[in-house]
Scaffold this motif. Sequence first.
Motif, short mmCIF file in Angstrom:
data_model
loop_
_atom_site.label_atom_id
_atom_site.label_comp_id
_atom_site.label_asym_id
_atom_site.label_seq_id
_atom_site.Cartn_x
_atom_site.Cartn_y
_atom_site.Cartn_z
N ALA A 106 -0.45 -6.01 -31.82
CA ALA A 106 -0.43 -7.27 -32.56
C ALA A 106 -1.41 -8.26 -31.95
N ALA A 107 -1.46 -8.27 -30.59
CA ALA A 107 -2.36 -9.22 -29.93
C ALA A 107 -3.82 -8.90 -30.26
N SER A 108 -4.19 -7.59 -30.24
CA SER A 108 -5.60 -7.29 -30.54
C SER A 108 -5.92 -7.62 -32.00
N ALA A 132 2.42 -12.31 -27.30
CA ALA A 132 1.88 -11.14 -26.61
C ALA A 132 1.17 -11.51 -25.31
N ARG A 133 0.55 -12.69 -25.28
CA ARG A 133 -0.14 -13.08 -24.04
C ARG A 133 0.27 -14.49 -23.64
N ARG A 170 12.83 1.23 -26.21
CA ARG A 170 12.61 0.07 -27.09
C ARG A 170 11.61 -0.89 -26.45
N ALA A 171 11.78 -1.10 -25.13
CA ALA A 171 10.87 -2.02 -24.43
C ALA A 171 9.44 -1.49 -24.51
N GLU A 172 9.30 -0.16 -24.33
CA GLU A 172 7.96 0.44 -24.41
C GLU A 172 7.37 0.24 -25.79
N GLN A 173 8.21 0.52 -26.80
CA GLN A 173 7.75 0.37 -28.18
C GLN A 173 7.29 -1.06 -28.44
N LEU A 174 8.14 -2.01 -27.95
CA LEU A 174 7.80 -3.41 -28.19
C LEU A 174 6.51 -3.80 -27.49
N ALA A 175 6.34 -3.27 -26.26
CA ALA A 175 5.12 -3.59 -25.51
C ALA A 175 3.91 -3.09 -26.29
N GLN A 176 4.05 -1.86 -26.85
CA GLN A 176 2.92 -1.30 -27.60
C GLN A 176 2.63 -2.13 -28.85
N ILE A 177 3.74 -2.47 -29.57
CA ILE A 177 3.55 -3.27 -30.78
C ILE A 177 2.91 -4.61 -30.41
N VAL A 216 23.15 -11.96 -34.54
CA VAL A 216 23.02 -12.74 -33.29
C VAL A 216 22.48 -11.83 -32.19
N GLN A 217 22.99 -10.59 -32.14
CA GLN A 217 22.54 -9.69 -31.08
C GLN A 217 21.06 -9.36 -31.19
N ARG A 218 20.53 -9.42 -32.40
CA ARG A 218 19.11 -9.07 -32.57
C ARG A 218 18.21 -10.30 -32.61
N ALA A 219 18.82 -11.49 -32.44
CA ALA A 219 18.07 -12.73 -32.68
C ALA A 219 16.83 -12.87 -31.80
N PHE A 220 16.88 -12.31 -30.58
CA PHE A 220 15.72 -12.46 -29.68
C PHE A 220 14.79 -11.25 -29.74
N GLU A 221 15.05 -10.37 -30.68
CA GLU A 221 14.20 -9.18 -30.80
C GLU A 221 12.92 -9.57 -31.54
N PRO A 222 11.76 -9.30 -30.96
CA PRO A 222 10.53 -9.69 -31.64
C PRO A 222 10.40 -9.02 -33.01
N PHE A 223 9.87 -9.72 -33.94
CA PHE A 223 9.62 -9.27 -35.32
C PHE A 223 10.89 -9.07 -36.13
N PHE A 224 12.04 -9.44 -35.57
CA PHE A 224 13.26 -9.36 -36.38
C PHE A 224 13.46 -10.71 -37.06
N THR A 225 13.51 -10.71 -38.38
CA THR A 225 13.73 -11.97 -39.09
C THR A 225 14.45 -11.70 -40.40
N LEU A 226 15.25 -12.67 -40.81
CA LEU A 226 15.89 -12.57 -42.13
C LEU A 226 15.20 -13.51 -43.10
#
Length: 429
Positions: free
Chosen positions: A214-216, A270-271, A203-210, A370-380
């Motif tokens: 996203a940054a570029s 991202a940066r 997951r961390a790898e995936q997020l880093a790639q995303i 709550v468990q996903r609240a700090f996950e990037p790109f997760f929003t309701l």
Amino acid sequence: MKRGVMQRLKHRSRRRPLGATHGVAGRYNLGMIARIANDMAQYIGFGAADAENIRALRPYLLKHVSDIVERFYEALDAHPGARAVLEGPEQLNRLKQTLSQWIESLLSGDYDENYWSRRARIGQVHVEVQLPQHYMFCGMEVLWGEFQRITVAEGVPEAPAKLRSLHKLLTLEVGVMLETYKDNLSQKVRSLERSAVHEQLHRAEQLAQIGQLAASLAHEIKNPLAGISGAIQIMRDATPPDDPHQPILAEILRQVTRLDGTVKDLLIYARPKPPSFEQCRINELCERVVTMLLREPKLRRISFRSQLQADLPTIQADEAQIEQVLINLLLNAADASRENGVVRLTSSNTGGNVEIRVIDEGVGMDEQTVQRAFEPFFTLKSKGTGLGLPICQKIVEAHGGEISVRSEPGLGTTVVVRLPQEPRKDGLR
Ligand code: HEM
């Protein structure tokens, strides 16, 4: 019988010929099991004299092996729970045969490391067929009863001492059987832990790639967006105020500003810039942010209440970044609040840390959210980027602090930010 157990048994009996050994060596910590048997033996004083006593009992007991085995399975069969573990007559015959062999080696008088490794493998069969652990004690008790009965009936000389030695051995046997259960459990826990760590890394790898992507993208979008915004402003200024195109231009500008906000969030996430630390008075910052937010027309429907502890120490922090955290948290709280809802902002000094709480009485979140609240790109939220809280987390952690969320569906959410007075030298917690 439980379906799962039934299936396992069928599977086993089809694959494994009568009396075959199991291919489990190596999967289990057999060396450890032998050490445990040795450790127990030392504790209860099981040694060469006991082995000798047991060898002396051997001829008396072996004469009655088939009776012992019959009695063992009678007791097992009379108990519905134990009976449920068994598959059918074929398995029962196999079991009777293997139990006879087990009794023979029990009385062999030779209890070396190999003996305990073989015992551990047998124990493992019980784990595989999901035999409830406590039935081990019951089975052993039945065997012990039979050994005693026969020893007395046979008039074995010095029976008490011999039985005492045999009882010690049966205790070691139960200990080893239980250890196999525990070993199996630890294996499962370890394998679960491994898969959880693997999942996290993936997951961390995936997020880093995303994040990189996203940054570029954000970088590519930033400049043209500024150009569009400038051009629209020129058009708006050149258009008479009562022109019917004015509302359209205003809407385009609003949308461009929103996009710009998203792009900025993406870049911050991202940066992130490392904080540039300075003396910071958290209470003053809180008051400033609340005053600023009160000017926002869409926030007029919310009441902000501050409870700031008077004698807060100043902390080392990047004011602009902490301001961003406060704005994000207060806006989130306002978004979650109902019409005329109250959002509370508190500050306090807790054991050398400054603690800020943003509390709303809004819709709240369930445990999973709550468990996903700090996950990037997760929003309701329909308009959110899902980066608000992850950005707050990055900033707070770069200050050596902590951020956490507690929430109760229907009752509201509390976000707690703890900032140390001084960040650690390496910027980590
Ligand atoms: C506590 C004393 C017990 C002893 C000494 C004992 C001994 C054994 C032995 C030697 C085996 C054969 C292992 C192998 O194939 O390598 C075995 C397997 C098995 N035992 Fe036990 N057992 C005991 C208790 C029980 C109890 C209480 C039950 C059921 C309630 C049970 C059910 C089974 C089953 C289902 C198998 C697998 C049989 C197969 O499919 O091959 N055992 N046991």
